[in-house]
Design an enzyme around this catalytic site. Structure first.
Site, mmCIF file in Angstrom:
data_model
loop_
_atom_site.group_PDB
_atom_site.id
_atom_site.type_symbol
_atom_site.label_atom_id
_atom_site.label_comp_id
_atom_site.label_asym_id
_atom_site.label_seq_id
_atom_site.Cartn_x
_atom_site.Cartn_y
_atom_site.Cartn_z
ATOM 1 N N ASP A 136 0.817 -1.222 0.000
ATOM 2 C CA ASP A 136 0.000 0.000 0.000
ATOM 3 C C ASP A 136 0.846 1.265 0.000
ATOM 4 O O ASP A 136 0.325 2.368 0.175
ATOM 5 C CB ASP A 136 -0.955 0.010 1.192
ATOM 6 C CG ASP A 136 -0.227 -0.050 2.536
ATOM 7 O OD1 ASP A 136 1.029 -0.079 2.544
ATOM 8 O OD2 ASP A 136 -0.912 -0.077 3.576
ATOM 9 N N HIS A 138 3.428 1.926 2.110
ATOM 10 C CA HIS A 138 4.037 2.351 3.379
ATOM 11 C C HIS A 138 5.529 2.035 3.389
ATOM 12 O O HIS A 138 5.986 1.082 2.760
ATOM 13 C CB HIS A 138 3.320 1.733 4.589
ATOM 14 C CG HIS A 138 3.580 0.276 4.827
ATOM 15 N ND1 HIS A 138 2.643 -0.705 4.569
ATOM 16 C CD2 HIS A 138 4.659 -0.375 5.324
ATOM 17 C CE1 HIS A 138 3.134 -1.885 4.906
ATOM 18 N NE2 HIS A 138 4.365 -1.712 5.353
ATOM 19 N N GLU A 143 1.932 4.141 7.844
ATOM 20 C CA GLU A 143 0.785 3.699 7.069
ATOM 21 C C GLU A 143 0.157 4.867 6.284
ATOM 22 O O GLU A 143 0.403 6.037 6.588
ATOM 23 C CB GLU A 143 -0.258 3.087 8.004
ATOM 24 C CG GLU A 143 0.236 1.870 8.791
ATOM 25 C CD GLU A 143 0.283 0.586 7.971
ATOM 26 O OE1 GLU A 143 0.442 0.655 6.735
ATOM 27 O OE2 GLU A 143 0.159 -0.493 8.572
#
Length: 261
Positions: A136, A138, A143
């Site tokens: 994603d 990160h 995050e």
């Protein structure tokens, strides 16, 4: 940002090893920023081999790791303390009293994070920082949605990260994965003098596309590296699968090679 597209993870790991070895040869007191996960394992094996062969020594180096799970003791087999010790530190000549990993058992996490930042500063800052990348986008455990200026902090992990990391725990059980971690922040990473990011496999395509060619946004934390003045992205053909300018990146690398990367 420099992009090196290699045929496979083995070639990428060898290139990264050359960069790290050259760095330590040039500055034996290098402050290393290190990462965990499956991606850097081959690189660490190569560094250990070079150390045993007398090509490079880590005796005068210090190291700081990116992150650690909250709630795991250093002796826990899935802790990042344990990973670093078994995958690298026990196989090179580094002084293990000069290796640092965030404390996931600290009673006062905020104070421990502050102390970690102060320790990095006292060491003179990180000379070369190794990164992996999450599916994603990160980096470390920053995050999507994290501030792009944050420092070492505690972080609640997304369900995607927990699911991605479950394979590393006993029997792949998702309930075994901690839900929080201590991590260097994006701001901490950006302070490193040089950054080397490794990404291998089709699962990293979206993240690499966002890192190299996407907009800079908190929803793709790695995109902050577009503002770093010495960042090297080493990815294999699969991870580079959604980049638009692959031919251009390959051309640049063919002209410069390792010596100028």
């Amino acid at each position: 940002m420099k992009v090196a597209i290699v045929q496979n993870p083995e070639e990428g790991s060898k290139l990264a090893a050359e960069i790290f070895i050259a760095q330590v040869q040039q500055n034996p007191k290098t402050v290393l920023g290190l990462a965990t996960g499956s991606t850097p394992v081959k690189l660490y094996n190569l560094l250990a081999e070079a150390n045993r062969a007398g090509v490079v020594s880590f005796k005068e180096c210090q190291s700081f790791n990116l992150d650690e799970y909250i709630g795991l003791a250093p002796t826990h087999e899935q802790s990042y303390h344990y990973f670093m010790k078994t995958q690298l530190f026990d196989h090179i000549d580094i002084d293990q009293t000069k290796t640092h990993v965030p404390d996931g058992l600290a009673r006062d996490i905020a104070a421990s994070c502050k102390a970690y930042e102060e320790a990095i500063a006292a060491a003179g800052g990180i000379d070369i920082q190794l990164l992996g990348i999450g599916s994603d986008g990160h980096i470390a455990f920053n995050e999507p949605g994290c501030s792009l200026a944050c420092r070492t902090h505690s972080q609640v992990l997304t369900q995607q990260t927990i699911s991605d990391n479950a394979r590393l725990f006993f029997n792949g059980r998702i309930e075994e994965v901690p839900t929080q971690a201590v991590t260097m922040g994006i701001g901490s990473i950006m302070d490193a003098k040089r950054v080397v990011l490794l990404a291998f496999g089709k699962g990293k395509q979206e993240a690499i596309a966002g890192l190299v060619e996407g907009a800079v946004t908190t929803m793709c934390p790695c995109s902050a590296l577009q503002y770093h003045n010495d960042c090297i992205v080493i990815c294999d053909e699969e991870a580079a699968g959604k980049l638009r300018n692959v031919a251009y990146y390959k051309y640049i690398f063919s002209q410069t090679g390792v010596s100028n990367i």
